[in-house]
Design a protein around this motif. Structure first.
Motif, PDB file in Angstrom:
ATOM      1  N   LEU A  60      17.358   1.416   5.636  1.00 38.08           N
ATOM      2  CA  LEU A  60      16.786   2.004   4.461  1.00 38.08           C
ATOM      3  C   LEU A  60      15.367   2.754   4.670  1.00 38.08           C
ATOM      4  CD1 LEU A  60      18.040  -0.506   1.996  1.00 38.08           C
ATOM      5  CD2 LEU A  60      18.746   1.883   1.956  1.00 38.08           C
ATOM      6  N   GLN A  61      14.526   2.014   5.265  1.00 35.55           N
ATOM      7  CA  GLN A  61      13.191   2.569   5.496  1.00 35.55           C
ATOM      8  C   GLN A  61      13.330   4.036   6.192  1.00 35.55           C
ATOM      9  OE1 GLN A  61      11.073  -0.670   7.236  1.00 35.55           O
ATOM     10  NE2 GLN A  61      10.351  -1.367   5.118  1.00 35.55           N
ATOM     11  N   LYS A  62      14.041   4.083   7.480  1.00 37.58           N
ATOM     12  CA  LYS A  62      14.211   5.238   8.184  1.00 37.58           C
ATOM     13  C   LYS A  62      14.552   6.422   7.221  1.00 37.58           C
ATOM     14  CE  LYS A  62      16.386   7.130  12.465  1.00 37.58           C
ATOM     15  NZ  LYS A  62      17.107   6.648  13.604  1.00 37.58           N
ATOM     16  N   VAL A  63      15.610   6.188   6.376  1.00 36.85           N
ATOM     17  CA  VAL A  63      16.161   7.246   5.792  1.00 36.85           C
ATOM     18  C   VAL A  63      15.228   7.607   4.566  1.00 36.85           C
ATOM     19  CG1 VAL A  63      18.120   8.123   4.292  1.00 36.85           C
ATOM     20  CG2 VAL A  63      18.477   7.031   6.545  1.00 36.85           C
ATOM     21  N   LEU A  64      15.046   6.744   3.827  1.00 38.48           N
ATOM     22  CA  LEU A  64      14.238   6.923   2.493  1.00 38.48           C
ATOM     23  C   LEU A  64      12.918   7.315   2.801  1.00 38.48           C
ATOM     24  CD1 LEU A  64      15.363   4.078   0.266  1.00 38.48           C
ATOM     25  CD2 LEU A  64      16.556   6.415   0.721  1.00 38.48           C
ATOM     26  N   LYS A  96       0.670  -1.239  -0.126  1.00 40.99           N
ATOM     27  CA  LYS A  96      -0.167   0.003  -0.056  1.00 40.99           C
ATOM     28  C   LYS A  96       0.930   1.344   0.025  1.00 40.99           C
ATOM     29  CE  LYS A  96      -3.222  -2.421   2.632  1.00 40.99           C
ATOM     30  NZ  LYS A  96      -4.102  -2.548   4.254  1.00 40.99           N
ATOM     31  N   GLU A  97       0.324   2.373  -0.245  1.00 39.99           N
ATOM     32  CA  GLU A  97       1.332   3.670  -0.394  1.00 39.99           C
ATOM     33  C   GLU A  97       1.836   3.917   1.109  1.00 39.99           C
ATOM     34  OE1 GLU A  97       2.584   6.956  -2.088  1.00 39.99           O
ATOM     35  OE2 GLU A  97       1.458   5.542  -2.911  1.00 39.99           O
ATOM     36  N   THR A  98       1.102   3.373   2.156  1.00 35.68           N
ATOM     37  CA  THR A  98       1.669   3.533   3.658  1.00 35.68           C
ATOM     38  C   THR A  98       2.790   2.668   3.730  1.00 35.68           C
ATOM     39  OG1 THR A  98      -0.203   2.218   4.450  1.00 35.68           O
ATOM     40  CG2 THR A  98      -0.704   4.615   4.354  1.00 35.68           C
ATOM     41  N   ASP A  99       2.937   1.673   2.790  1.00 33.28           N
ATOM     42  CA  ASP A  99       4.118   0.706   3.116  1.00 33.28           C
ATOM     43  C   ASP A  99       5.380   1.159   2.580  1.00 33.28           C
ATOM     44  OD1 ASP A  99       2.269  -1.005   4.446  1.00 33.28           O
ATOM     45  OD2 ASP A  99       1.675  -2.049   2.567  1.00 33.28           O
ATOM     46  N   LEU A 100       5.163   2.274   1.926  1.00 37.17           N
ATOM     47  CA  LEU A 100       6.468   2.613   0.948  1.00 37.17           C
ATOM     48  C   LEU A 100       7.274   3.489   1.963  1.00 37.17           C
ATOM     49  CD1 LEU A 100       4.952   3.574  -2.671  1.00 37.17           C
ATOM     50  CD2 LEU A 100       5.673   1.045  -1.726  1.00 37.17           C
ATOM     51  N   PRO A 101       8.504   3.366   1.781  1.00 34.86           N
ATOM     52  CA  PRO A 101       9.452   2.556   0.914  1.00 34.86           C
ATOM     53  C   PRO A 101       9.217   1.243   1.151  1.00 34.86           C
ATOM     54  CG  PRO A 101      10.644   3.626   2.164  1.00 34.86           C
ATOM     55  CD  PRO A 101       9.303   4.347   2.482  1.00 34.86           C
ATOM     56  N   LEU A 102       8.918   0.312   0.087  1.00 36.55           N
ATOM     57  CA  LEU A 102       9.147  -1.145   0.260  1.00 36.55           C
ATOM     58  C   LEU A 102      10.602  -1.825   0.036  1.00 36.55           C
ATOM     59  CD1 LEU A 102       7.775  -4.015   0.502  1.00 36.55           C
ATOM     60  CD2 LEU A 102       7.569  -3.923  -2.009  1.00 36.55           C
ATOM     61  N   VAL A 157      14.699  -1.965  -3.494  1.00 42.41           N
ATOM     62  CA  VAL A 157      13.697  -0.746  -3.003  1.00 42.41           C
ATOM     63  C   VAL A 157      12.818  -0.522  -4.177  1.00 42.41           C
ATOM     64  CG1 VAL A 157      13.926   1.653  -2.416  1.00 42.41           C
ATOM     65  CG2 VAL A 157      16.145  -0.050  -1.974  1.00 42.41           C
ATOM     66  N   TYR A 158      11.500  -0.406  -3.747  1.00 38.31           N
ATOM     67  CA  TYR A 158      10.390  -0.009  -4.496  1.00 38.31           C
ATOM     68  C   TYR A 158       9.931   1.145  -3.826  1.00 38.31           C
ATOM     69  CZ  TYR A 158       5.833  -0.074  -6.787  1.00 38.31           C
ATOM     70  OH  TYR A 158       4.847   0.361  -7.504  1.00 38.31           O
ATOM     71  N   THR A 159       9.812   2.403  -4.296  1.00 38.55           N
ATOM     72  CA  THR A 159       9.298   3.616  -3.759  1.00 38.55           C
ATOM     73  C   THR A 159       8.901   4.718  -4.760  1.00 38.55           C
ATOM     74  OG1 THR A 159       9.351   4.919  -1.833  1.00 38.55           O
ATOM     75  CG2 THR A 159      11.545   4.701  -3.153  1.00 38.55           C
ATOM     76  N   ARG A 160       8.183   5.527  -4.393  1.00 39.56           N
ATOM     77  CA  ARG A 160       8.094   6.612  -5.165  1.00 39.56           C
ATOM     78  C   ARG A 160       9.379   7.278  -5.556  1.00 39.56           C
ATOM     79  NH1 ARG A 160       3.080   8.456  -6.854  1.00 39.56           N
ATOM     80  NH2 ARG A 160       1.524   7.519  -5.863  1.00 39.56           N
ATOM     81  N   ASP A 161       9.597   7.675  -6.709  1.00 38.76           N
ATOM     82  CA  ASP A 161      11.028   8.408  -7.172  1.00 38.76           C
ATOM     83  C   ASP A 161      11.212   9.513  -6.228  1.00 38.76           C
ATOM     84  OD1 ASP A 161      13.511   8.607  -7.947  1.00 38.76           O
ATOM     85  OD2 ASP A 161      12.886   9.193 -10.000  1.00 38.76           O
ATOM     86  N   ARG A 162      12.454  10.060  -5.727  1.00 41.74           N
ATOM     87  CA  ARG A 162      12.592  11.359  -5.269  1.00 41.74           C
ATOM     88  C   ARG A 162      14.096  11.766  -5.494  1.00 41.74           C
ATOM     89  NH1 ARG A 162      13.867  10.489   1.138  1.00 41.74           N
ATOM     90  NH2 ARG A 162      14.917  12.560   0.782  1.00 41.74           N
ATOM     91  N   ASP A 163      14.366  12.753  -5.128  1.00 37.35           N
ATOM     92  CA  ASP A 163      15.893  13.330  -5.278  1.00 37.35           C
ATOM     93  C   ASP A 163      16.896  12.576  -4.520  1.00 37.35           C
ATOM     94  OD1 ASP A 163      14.677  15.294  -6.752  1.00 37.35           O
ATOM     95  OD2 ASP A 163      14.853  16.767  -5.281  1.00 37.35           O
ATOM     96  N   HIS A 164      17.925  12.308  -5.203  1.00 32.45           N
ATOM     97  CA  HIS A 164      18.968  11.792  -4.451  1.00 32.45           C
ATOM     98  C   HIS A 164      18.867  10.455  -3.939  1.00 32.45           C
ATOM     99  CE1 HIS A 164      23.189  11.706  -3.008  1.00 32.45           C
ATOM    100  NE2 HIS A 164      22.870  12.341  -1.760  1.00 32.45           N
ATOM    101  N   LEU A 165      18.040   9.622  -4.426  1.00 33.64           N
ATOM    102  CA  LEU A 165      17.563   8.209  -3.895  1.00 33.64           C
ATOM    103  C   LEU A 165      18.817   7.407  -4.064  1.00 33.64           C
ATOM    104  CD1 LEU A 165      15.237   6.540  -2.942  1.00 33.64           C
ATOM    105  CD2 LEU A 165      14.618   5.527  -5.118  1.00 33.64           C
TER     106      LEU A 165
END
Length: 893
Positions: A776-780, A692-698, A713-721
């Protein structure tokens, strides 16, 4: 008093006379502690000066021992001015031999009769405390004669230390009792002692992987080091009662030439060890990278056109230990004959008119054989292969080989018999590596092949090549031979199966043997080696077709590893281009096997399941392309469809509907399916469907099929990923082996990283997977975080190498993107720094091939601008300047 150490009549003897030392120790107006400390410092400084002046190493080590003798005697007399009965001070071990480097262990034995210690306890405690106060660290044991006998009987190291003992001061009769109690007829008979020391040496060799040719050898303990000389001395002392190695010559066990060679080697290793102690200020017997340049400078080496000073020095080191290993082999076999088989008549079995077996060893039937028929110096090694029950070459015949190998001249190299013997060794196969090693050790191989002679002991001062060039070539052969043997099939099953297809394995052996042999000639070693190999093949009767294959393999031996590690092998065009260069399935088989053997022999840390999977994937893709025909390459969409179908087969029992699959996969471009295996696609799909959206980043972390760990890593793209992700992984102490970056049209990213622990080991702890996922989840998942500081310190080894950053660009016309190649010094957080540079200039990363080659990072990035077009020339110039400035600046700290 005790025995005076005999100092040679040289400058050291004049400087360190007993009278001068004692005068300093008894200096008026100084407290004893100060006088003793000053004397030790004076002695150290004078020894250093004599070293710089080129004094012989034996005089330095004996002089250091002599100084310590006088210090200990004077310290003893301070607390026990009257000669006590029943107590004596004995030097043991290396100190007992009278051989001390500036920071060598000083081992002493307090020998006493039962009940005598109590009377002198206070004085002896003051003696020990005084040594501590003056900074003289000693290893002290306290024993009676019975204790010595009891401990020596149980432990080979104890008897070894005690037979090298030397009386310093005290009750001489008590010391004589100990010597009498430890004779071979009472404890450790000569034969048992010899077997134990031989087994001890074999165990020591195994500790160093049976080679002294590692890049950071131990001068004392590695094969061919000082301990090999000590082993010979211990056996000689036990068997003959010999006090010096010179007595081996007097007894006919060594010729004058061999004796000179032994002492020249010992002198060199002593000087190296002395230099190590001097520059480190402590006991240090390892020639570590950070010491090698300094020691080379102390020995007067300067950089040349072909080799750096440190490489010249290390080549002399490796050639010295090769010579000492040969002498050690020969002497231990002579001892075996004299001690174990001295009273036995060995059966003789003729092999031909030139050689025979005596017992289990081959020997020349005439001591003049090699002078009369030099080609027989090649034949003997072929006979060893053809008769596997032969354990080795007799010591006397080894002596003849070493004596006469200089007779292998151009005439012998052109001799049809010598050529026939040598090429038959490769066709024979069995025992090839072992006997080429023998040929190298005894100096025959470098004489027969001058190109090989140039690389004997040649090292490359980097962290990538872990062996000397000659040892590397022999390790490549070893690896190839293991592929041929059923008992090693479990190591590399695919390679073993492929090897069975080879019609002529000897061609692969020859190519492996020649592939780096021209590194000693300057220029492009692949091009030069191809020429050298062709000439060798034609001279040795191979067909032009066989010579052409071997030459091609030598010239292109790096092509497959470079393609797998630096190109995007998921791209059908890359595979097609590689297949076109290879040309035939046969060449592909030979090249694949040679590539695997080469990587594993270059640096064992480089070989892992990930690299194996890359090469295997490239092999299979290329084999398929060759089967289809070079004019009928695979299409990307067809390959993507195949990957999808295979993934769905793996998911047949899952709970994902066709509609759900189509809904997810329709968003992804073909690159995603080409860059991931069907197993990975099947792993990702259910997680993405249910996220779900709330699970991202997966974040998914898993080791697939026994390979290195993959982080997805599966998530919405963002700067400096990319920079953030690699920064987190680096901060966790992980090495990144590969990065695959995919972005969807609707703004999602699917990034995969292949990682392993910083020390090169696999990640196999579940809690470690959790740590990676949570970090990774904490930072991304925090949009406020725009940078990750990597606080890991650079490993000590990396600090000794300077790799200026080199940046180059090329165009991938098929994928319409820019290829950026960066060669720079490896360091923690490197990828995060590069990612930060990309982010600031709105550069998009499509994929990355990460390569760490020793101290160097050789990384390839496939990039575009924000509009997904190749980078403009103007921005490329700016990018090059920024990357060089940023990376070189960070490498300096």
């Amino acid at each position: 008093m005790g025995a005076e150490l005999d100092l040679a009549e040289d400058e050291a003897a004049a400087v360190f006379s007993a009278r001068k030392i004692r005068t300093r120790l008894r200096a008026d107006g100084l407290k004893p502690v100060t006088a003793f400390r000053d004397t030790l410092a004076w002695g150290r400084d004078r020894l250093y000066s004599l070293f710089h002046d080129g004094a012989p190493a034996d005089s330095l080590v004996h002089a250091r021992s002599h100084i310590v003798d006088e210090v200990l005697r004077e310290a003893w007399l301070r607390v026990l001015p009257e000669a006590p009965a029943g107590v004596t001070l004995v030097a043991v071990g290396g100190y007992g031999r009278g051989e001390l480097l500036p920071h060598s262990d000083i081992d002493i034995l307090l020998l006493h009769v039962p009940g005598s210690l109590e009377q002198y306890r206070g004085a002896l405690e003051r003696f020990t405390a005084f040594l501590w106060d003056i900074g003289l660290e000693v290893g002290q044991s306290v024993r009676t004669v019975d204790d010595c006998v009891s401990e020596a009987a149980k432990d080979i190291t104890v008897i070894t230390n005690l037979i090298e003992s030397r009386l310093l001061i005290g009750d001489a009769s008590l010391y004589a009792q100990m010597q009498s109690a430890l004779t071979p007829d009472k404890v450790w008979p000569v034969a048992d002692f010899f077997r134990a020391k031989r087994d001890e040496q074999a165990a020591r060799y195994r500790k160093y992987d049976d080679t002294g040719y590692k890049l950071e050898p131990n001068v004392k303990e590695s094969p061919g080091g000082l301990r090999d000389i000590h082993t010979v001395g211990w056996v000689a002392k036990r068997h003959f009662g010999a006090q010096t190695l010179h007595e081996l010559r007097d007894r006919g066990f060594l010729t004058k030439t061999e004796c000179d060679e032994l002492f020249a080697g010992q002198d060199f290793l002593w000087r190296v060890r002395f230099a190590l102690h001097m520059i480190t200020g402590r006991r240090e017997d390892r020639l570590l990278f950070d010491h090698q340049i300094k020691v080379a400078a102390l020995f007067g080496y300067v950089d040349g056109d072909l080799n750096r000073a440190v490489e010249q020095f290390m080549q002399l080191y490796y050639r010295t230990i090769k010579s000492l290993s040969c002498l050690n082999d020969m002497l231990l076999q002579l001892f075996d004959d004299a001690i174990i088989h001295g009273d036995q008549t060995q059966p003789i079995q003729p092999l031909n008119s030139r050689f025979q077996m005596r017992g289990q060893y081959i020997e020349a039937r005439d001591d003049e054989l090699f002078r009369k028929h030099p080609a027989s110096m090649i034949e003997i090694f072929l006979l060893l292969q053809q008769h596997p029950k032969i354990e080795g070459i007799s010591a006397q015949t080894v002596r003849l080989l070493v004596r006469d190998n200089r007779l292998i001249t151009a005439d012998v190299r052109n001799d049809v018999r010598a050529r026939a013997f040598f090429i038959e060794m490769f066709r024979e196969g069995a025992g090839l590596t072992r006997n080429l090693r023998r040929m190298n050790r005894y100096g025959v191989l470098g004489r027969y092949l001058p190109a090989f002679g140039k690389v004997v002991g040649l090292m490359q001062y980097d962290l990538f090549h872990t062996l000397t060039v000659d040892e590397h070539l022999l390790y490549v052969l070893r690896n190839l031979r293991r592929m041929a043997l059923p008992r090693f099939q479990h190591e590399l099953p695919f390679c073993s199966e492929l090897f069975k297809k080879l019609s002529k394995p000897e061609l692969l052996y020859i190519a492996g043997f020649f592939h780096d042999m021209s590194k000693g000639s300057g220029g492009d070693h692949s091009e030069l080696g191809a020429v050298e190999a062709t000439q060798f093949c034609l001279n040795h009767g191979l067909s032009h077709a066989d010579a052409e294959l071997i030459s091609w393999l030598v010239q292109h031996h790096l092509m497959m590893s470079l393609t797998a590690q630096r190109a995007d092998i998921s791209d059908p065009q890359v595979v097609a281009d590689f297949a076109r260069k290879v040309g035939t399935p046969d060449r592909l088989d030979y090249l694949f096997l040679m590539t695997v053997a080469d990587i594993r022999a270059t640096n064992p840390a480089l070989w892992n399941s990930w690299r194996e999977s890359l090469l295997t994937e490239l092999y299979r893709s290329t084999a398929r392309a060759l089967e289809r025909g070079l004019d009928n390459p695979l299409r990307s969409d067809d390959m993507a469809a195949e990957a999808k179908a295979r993934a769905l087969e793996l998911l047949a029992t899952g709970d994902i509907s066709a509609a759900q699959t189509q809904q997810v996969w329709a968003r992804f471009e073909d690159d995603y399916f080409l860059r991931h295996s069907p197993e990975e696609l099947a792993w990702h799909l259910p997680e993405i469907v249910h996220a779900k959206e709330t699970d991202l980043p997966l974040i998914l972390v898993r080791a697939l099929d026994g390979r290195e760990t993959t982080v997805f890593v599966y998530t919405r793209d963002r700067d400096h990923l990319f920079g953030l992700s690699t920064g987190v992984l680096a901060r966790l102490g992980l090495n990144i082996l590969d990065a695959r970056i995919n972005t969807t049209a609707d703004g999602f990213t699917l990034d995969s990283y292949v990682v392993m622990e910083g020390d090169g080991t696999p990640i196999n702890q579940p809690h470690r997977f959790d740590e990676i996922r949570d970090s990774l989840q904490k930072v991304l998942g925090d949009p406020t975080i725009s940078i990750v500081d990597v606080n890991r310190r650079m490993p000590q080894k990396l600090k000794h190498f300077s790799t200026p950053t080199n940046v180059s660009f090329s165009r991938d016309h098929v994928r319409n993107r820019t290829i950026l190649e960066i060669v720079t010094a490896d360091r923690p957080g490197l990828l995060s720094m590069i990612g930060r540079v990309f982010h600031k200039r709105s550069i998009l990363l499509d994929a990355a091939k990460i390569g760490t080659i020793g101290e160097r990072a050789e990384d390839v990035f496939f990039i575009t601008d924000s509009a997904r077009n190749p980078i403009s020339d103007k921005l490329l110039d700016e990018l090059r300047e920024v990357l060089v400035r940023t990376l070189d600046h960070s490498a300096a700290y």
